[in-house]
Write an enzyme that holds these catalytic residues in place. Structure first.
Site, PDB file in Angstrom:
ATOM      1  N   ARG A 194     -17.604   5.702   3.561  1.00  0.00           N
ATOM      2  CA  ARG A 194     -16.775   4.576   3.105  1.00  0.00           C
ATOM      3  C   ARG A 194     -16.960   4.290   1.620  1.00  0.00           C
ATOM      4  O   ARG A 194     -15.978   4.198   0.881  1.00  0.00           O
ATOM      5  CB  ARG A 194     -17.059   3.314   3.944  1.00  0.00           C
ATOM      6  CG  ARG A 194     -16.317   2.069   3.448  1.00  0.00           C
ATOM      7  CD  ARG A 194     -16.374   0.917   4.434  1.00  0.00           C
ATOM      8  NE  ARG A 194     -17.702   0.644   4.935  1.00  0.00           N
ATOM      9  CZ  ARG A 194     -18.645  -0.038   4.256  1.00  0.00           C
ATOM     10  NH1 ARG A 194     -18.391  -0.497   3.048  1.00  0.00           N
ATOM     11  NH2 ARG A 194     -19.828  -0.260   4.798  1.00  0.00           N
ATOM     12  N   LYS A 210       3.824   9.964  -2.204  1.00  0.00           N
ATOM     13  CA  LYS A 210       5.076  10.472  -2.757  1.00  0.00           C
ATOM     14  C   LYS A 210       4.848  11.762  -3.554  1.00  0.00           C
ATOM     15  O   LYS A 210       4.453  12.771  -3.000  1.00  0.00           O
ATOM     16  CB  LYS A 210       5.724   9.372  -3.599  1.00  0.00           C
ATOM     17  CG  LYS A 210       5.804   8.006  -2.915  1.00  0.00           C
ATOM     18  CD  LYS A 210       6.474   8.032  -1.545  1.00  0.00           C
ATOM     19  CE  LYS A 210       6.815   6.650  -1.011  1.00  0.00           C
ATOM     20  NZ  LYS A 210       5.658   5.800  -0.715  1.00  0.00           N
ATOM     21  N   TYR A 267       9.374  -2.585  -6.058  1.00  0.00           N
ATOM     22  CA  TYR A 267       9.266  -2.155  -4.668  1.00  0.00           C
ATOM     23  C   TYR A 267       9.047  -3.379  -3.788  1.00  0.00           C
ATOM     24  O   TYR A 267       8.164  -4.201  -4.057  1.00  0.00           O
ATOM     25  CB  TYR A 267       8.113  -1.169  -4.521  1.00  0.00           C
ATOM     26  CG  TYR A 267       7.709  -0.887  -3.102  1.00  0.00           C
ATOM     27  CD1 TYR A 267       8.623  -0.334  -2.201  1.00  0.00           C
ATOM     28  CD2 TYR A 267       6.430  -1.180  -2.651  1.00  0.00           C
ATOM     29  CE1 TYR A 267       8.261  -0.092  -0.885  1.00  0.00           C
ATOM     30  CE2 TYR A 267       6.062  -0.931  -1.336  1.00  0.00           C
ATOM     31  CZ  TYR A 267       6.980  -0.397  -0.467  1.00  0.00           C
ATOM     32  OH  TYR A 267       6.606  -0.152   0.837  1.00  0.00           O
ATOM     33  N   ASP A 269       3.234   0.554 -12.073  1.00  0.00           N
ATOM     34  CA  ASP A 269       3.480   1.421 -10.921  1.00  0.00           C
ATOM     35  C   ASP A 269       4.206   2.657 -11.461  1.00  0.00           C
ATOM     36  O   ASP A 269       5.372   2.593 -11.831  1.00  0.00           O
ATOM     37  CB  ASP A 269       4.330   0.675  -9.893  1.00  0.00           C
ATOM     38  CG  ASP A 269       4.598   1.494  -8.636  1.00  0.00           C
ATOM     39  OD1 ASP A 269       4.493   2.737  -8.696  1.00  0.00           O
ATOM     40  OD2 ASP A 269       4.936   0.901  -7.598  1.00  0.00           O
TER      41      ASP A 269
END
Length: 372
Positions: free
Chosen positions: A47, A196, A99, A171
């Site tokens: 983690r 993406k 977005y 972004d």
């Protein structure tokens, strides 16, 4: 180095034990201590840190020219962790054309927690300046924006942010570091949905933050990344690293096709408007040339009519896949307002298109028969 060389070598680490050219995937969640109860390689538990994720994070920092890279389980997880690093009472300035998941996070999660935010047209620099509050800590940019492909002047907005004592976050999912380098335009943080273009094959979920400086805020985000556990699996990290190797060649090929497709649609009698940064009639055409290498492979088209005509058109397509995502090797199309829901501000006749690696003539032939 040129970008293609950089991308390949940033993700290429031969295994020192076996000499394997392709690095192994470190799936282990636990790491052994030696006789002295020490951790020889510094890894304790997957983690907080993992060799495969660490390799990806170093590559991400290299690609964007940053000091620190961090990977997350999704782009939304990356966005959420950055907002969590702020304090109740802080203010975020966000583009009106962003977005839809970003303002949804602010409204549904962080506003009740005490974070305030204002949405503003980032193309109107006077409005950006007028929307700054004393407690503004983040100006969140998205350029090109989703789905209207508006362009933010990153140099000017980052200056406005710094003058106000805030950081500028960009972004960069749609542009990728192939086409745009926000940290070189004085932004402080870059966000990616690695699902993406970075991964590029529509088969892995991931997100990333890349920081220009390794400062106190960066370390707070790193702490939250570890504590929250919103991290990708080692296999996901390996898939994203593999995708990065071909990022440059994919994006340039997709962009070349997108230019041709946009020109075809722009002159079609059944089309009302084409939103694409590579068209000379784009309102920010000059700014695009100043801060982007190429206009990218995303475009939006508004057909004549409304939602019914738009849905009828995409129902007739044969090569385009009707699906919600972007940046993969296959061309995708979607009716964006349907995806965003009843509160969407996106025009009902708008279709968002992600151009893949099919031949341009085949895609145009498919669009032509569907528009007839």
């Amino acid at each position: 180095m040129h970008f293609d060389t950089l991308a390949l070598h940033a993700t290429h680490q031969s295994d020192p034990t076996t000499g394997a050219v392709v690095p192994p995937i470190h799936l282990s969640t636990a790491f052994a201590r030696n006789e002295a109860n020490e951790l020889p390689a510094g890894y304790i538990y997957t983690r907080p840190n993992n060799p495969t994720r660490e390799a990806l994070e170093k590559a991400l920092a290299t690609l964007e020219g940053g000091a620190v890279g961090m990977s997350f389980g999704s782009g939304q997880a990356a966005t959420m962790t950055l907002f969590q690093a702020l304090r109740p009472g802080d203010h975020v300035l966000l583009s009106t054309d962003a977005y839809y998941g970003t303002p949804a996070l602010l409204e549904q999660v962080f506003h009740p927690w005490g974070l305030t935010y204002t949405r503003v047209d980032m193309t109107d620099l006077d409005a950006v300046l007028a929307s700054i509050h004393e407690n503004t800590r983040v100006i969140w940019c998205e350029t090109p924006s989703n789905p209207m492909l508006t362009i933010t002047d990153l140099l000017t907005v980052s200056r406005i942010a710094h003058d106000a004592g805030a950081i500028c976050v960009c972004d960069n999912t749609w542009a990728t570091p192939v086409l745009q380098r926000p940290l070189e335009l004085n932004c402080d943080v870059v966000m990616h949905s690695a699902t993406k273009y970075l991964s590029g094959h529509s088969d892995v979920l991931g997100g990333a933050l890349i920081f220009k400086h390794n400062n106190e805020f960066t370390q707070r985000v790193r702490q939250l990344q570890s504590l929250s556990g919103a991290v990708p699996s080692p296999f996901d990290c390996w898939l994203i690293s593999r995708g990065i190797k071909t990022l440059g060649i994919r994006v340039r090929a997709q962009t070349a096709t997108a230019k041709v497709v946009a020109e075809f649609l722009n002159g079609h009698p059944a089309v009302e408007t084409v939103h694409y940064p590579g068209l000379p009639n784009h309102p920010d055409h000059i700014l695009i040339q100043q801060q982007m290498n190429e206009p990218g492979a995303m475009l939006s088209v508004q057909v004549k009519g409304g939602a019914e005509e738009a849905l009828h058109f995409i129902g007739k397509l044969k090569l385009f896949t009707r699906a919600t995502s972007l940046g993969g090797v296959e061309s995708l199309i979607e009716h964006r307002a349907s995806v965003e829901g009843p509160n969407s501000n996106t025009p009902q006749n708008l279709l968002r298109i992600s151009i893949g690696l099919e031949h341009a003539e085949d895609l145009i032939a498919d669009l032509a028969q569907a528009l007839r």
